[in-house]
Design a protein around this motif. Structure first.
Motif, PDB file in Angstrom:
ATOM      1  N   ARG A 187       0.829  -1.206   0.000  1.00 26.64           N
ATOM      2  CA  ARG A 187       0.000   0.000   0.000  1.00 26.64           C
ATOM      3  C   ARG A 187       0.863   1.254   0.000  1.00 26.64           C
ATOM      4  O   ARG A 187       0.559   2.239  -0.682  1.00 26.64           O
ATOM      5  CB  ARG A 187      -0.930  -0.015   1.205  1.00 26.64           C
ATOM      6  CG  ARG A 187      -1.996  -1.111   1.106  1.00 26.64           C
ATOM      7  CD  ARG A 187      -2.822  -1.211   2.361  1.00 26.64           C
ATOM      8  NE  ARG A 187      -3.637  -0.009   2.519  1.00 26.64           N
ATOM      9  CZ  ARG A 187      -4.365   0.245   3.595  1.00 26.64           C
ATOM     10  NH1 ARG A 187      -4.358  -0.600   4.607  1.00 26.64           N
ATOM     11  NH2 ARG A 187      -5.084   1.339   3.669  1.00 26.64           N
ATOM     12  N   MET A 188       1.954   1.253   0.762  1.00 28.89           N
ATOM     13  CA  MET A 188       2.848   2.402   0.811  1.00 28.89           C
ATOM     14  C   MET A 188       3.493   2.629  -0.556  1.00 28.89           C
ATOM     15  O   MET A 188       3.635   3.777  -0.998  1.00 28.89           O
ATOM     16  CB  MET A 188       3.934   2.198   1.870  1.00 28.89           C
ATOM     17  CG  MET A 188       4.872   3.375   1.995  1.00 28.89           C
ATOM     18  SD  MET A 188       4.039   4.896   2.451  1.00 28.89           S
ATOM     19  CE  MET A 188       4.150   4.798   4.186  1.00 28.89           C
ATOM     20  N   SER A 189       3.853   1.569  -1.234  1.00 29.45           N
ATOM     21  CA  SER A 189       4.420   1.704  -2.578  1.00 29.45           C
ATOM     22  C   SER A 189       3.409   2.339  -3.530  1.00 29.45           C
ATOM     23  O   SER A 189       3.766   3.189  -4.347  1.00 29.45           O
ATOM     24  CB  SER A 189       4.857   0.343  -3.126  1.00 29.45           C
ATOM     25  OG  SER A 189       5.953  -0.141  -2.394  1.00 29.45           O
ATOM     26  N   ALA A 190       2.158   1.941  -3.407  1.00 34.33           N
ATOM     27  CA  ALA A 190       1.119   2.515  -4.258  1.00 34.33           C
ATOM     28  C   ALA A 190       0.941   4.003  -3.960  1.00 34.33           C
ATOM     29  O   ALA A 190       0.794   4.818  -4.882  1.00 34.33           O
ATOM     30  CB  ALA A 190      -0.200   1.770  -4.062  1.00 34.33           C
ATOM     31  N   VAL A 191       0.976   4.365  -2.690  1.00 33.87           N
ATOM     32  CA  VAL A 191       0.845   5.777  -2.308  1.00 33.87           C
ATOM     33  C   VAL A 191       2.032   6.582  -2.837  1.00 33.87           C
ATOM     34  O   VAL A 191       1.865   7.674  -3.377  1.00 33.87           O
ATOM     35  CB  VAL A 191       0.732   5.921  -0.773  1.00 33.87           C
ATOM     36  CG1 VAL A 191       0.888   7.364  -0.339  1.00 33.87           C
ATOM     37  CG2 VAL A 191      -0.592   5.360  -0.296  1.00 33.87           C
ATOM     38  N   GLU A 192       3.243   6.036  -2.714  1.00 29.41           N
ATOM     39  CA  GLU A 192       4.427   6.730  -3.212  1.00 29.41           C
ATOM     40  C   GLU A 192       4.356   6.915  -4.721  1.00 29.41           C
ATOM     41  O   GLU A 192       4.734   7.961  -5.244  1.00 29.41           O
ATOM     42  CB  GLU A 192       5.690   5.965  -2.831  1.00 29.41           C
ATOM     43  CG  GLU A 192       6.017   6.030  -1.355  1.00 29.41           C
ATOM     44  CD  GLU A 192       7.162   5.114  -0.962  1.00 29.41           C
ATOM     45  OE1 GLU A 192       7.459   4.149  -1.711  1.00 29.41           O
ATOM     46  OE2 GLU A 192       7.761   5.360   0.101  1.00 29.41           O
ATOM     47  N   HIS A 193       3.876   5.893  -5.420  1.00 28.77           N
ATOM     48  CA  HIS A 193       3.743   5.983  -6.874  1.00 28.77           C
ATOM     49  C   HIS A 193       2.748   7.084  -7.248  1.00 28.77           C
ATOM     50  O   HIS A 193       3.014   7.903  -8.132  1.00 28.77           O
ATOM     51  CB  HIS A 193       3.299   4.634  -7.433  1.00 28.77           C
ATOM     52  CG  HIS A 193       3.166   4.593  -8.913  1.00 28.77           C
ATOM     53  ND1 HIS A 193       4.253   4.575  -9.764  1.00 28.77           N
ATOM     54  CD2 HIS A 193       2.078   4.592  -9.708  1.00 28.77           C
ATOM     55  CE1 HIS A 193       3.825   4.569 -11.005  1.00 28.77           C
ATOM     56  NE2 HIS A 193       2.506   4.574 -10.996  1.00 28.77           N
ATOM     57  N   LEU A 194       1.619   7.105  -6.569  1.00 31.37           N
ATOM     58  CA  LEU A 194       0.603   8.119  -6.835  1.00 31.37           C
ATOM     59  C   LEU A 194       1.124   9.516  -6.516  1.00 31.37           C
ATOM     60  O   LEU A 194       0.883  10.468  -7.273  1.00 31.37           O
ATOM     61  CB  LEU A 194      -0.652   7.824  -6.016  1.00 31.37           C
ATOM     62  CG  LEU A 194      -1.860   8.716  -6.249  1.00 31.37           C
ATOM     63  CD1 LEU A 194      -2.327   8.631  -7.700  1.00 31.37           C
ATOM     64  CD2 LEU A 194      -2.979   8.324  -5.313  1.00 31.37           C
ATOM     65  N   LEU A 195       1.848   9.649  -5.420  1.00 37.14           N
ATOM     66  CA  LEU A 195       2.426  10.935  -5.051  1.00 37.14           C
ATOM     67  C   LEU A 195       3.411  11.407  -6.120  1.00 37.14           C
ATOM     68  O   LEU A 195       3.433  12.595  -6.474  1.00 37.14           O
ATOM     69  CB  LEU A 195       3.128  10.830  -3.694  1.00 37.14           C
ATOM     70  CG  LEU A 195       3.756  12.098  -3.141  1.00 37.14           C
ATOM     71  CD1 LEU A 195       2.694  13.188  -2.963  1.00 37.14           C
ATOM     72  CD2 LEU A 195       4.446  11.815  -1.825  1.00 37.14           C
TER      73      LEU A 195
END
Length: 74
Positions: free
Chosen positions: A33-41
């Protein structure tokens, strides 16, 4: 140790192992989930940079228009 004590220890160790496995799975989920958030950011940052570049071009064009119409001092 008596057999009853050994069984209690084994039971506790199984519970600890089960809890640890759940914690490891939760951690793996959180990493994903953190990787997905970082990608979106990262995508949002790129979009903001693009918008800033466009605004800079509009500002430059507006400045030229104002100078041509003598709305501001050169």
């Amino acid at each position: 140790m008596t057999e009853e004590t050994e069984n209690l220890v084994l039971e506790l160790l199984r519970k600890v192992r089960t809890s640890q496995e759940r914690t490891e799975q939760d951690l793996a989920d959180m990493k994903a989930r953190m990787s997905a958030v970082e990608h979106l950011l990262g995508q949002h940052q790129m979009q903001f940079a693009s918008l800033n570049a466009r605004l800079d071009r509009v500002d430059e064009r507006l400045g030229r228009i104002e100078r041509r119409l003598e709305l501001v001092e050169a």
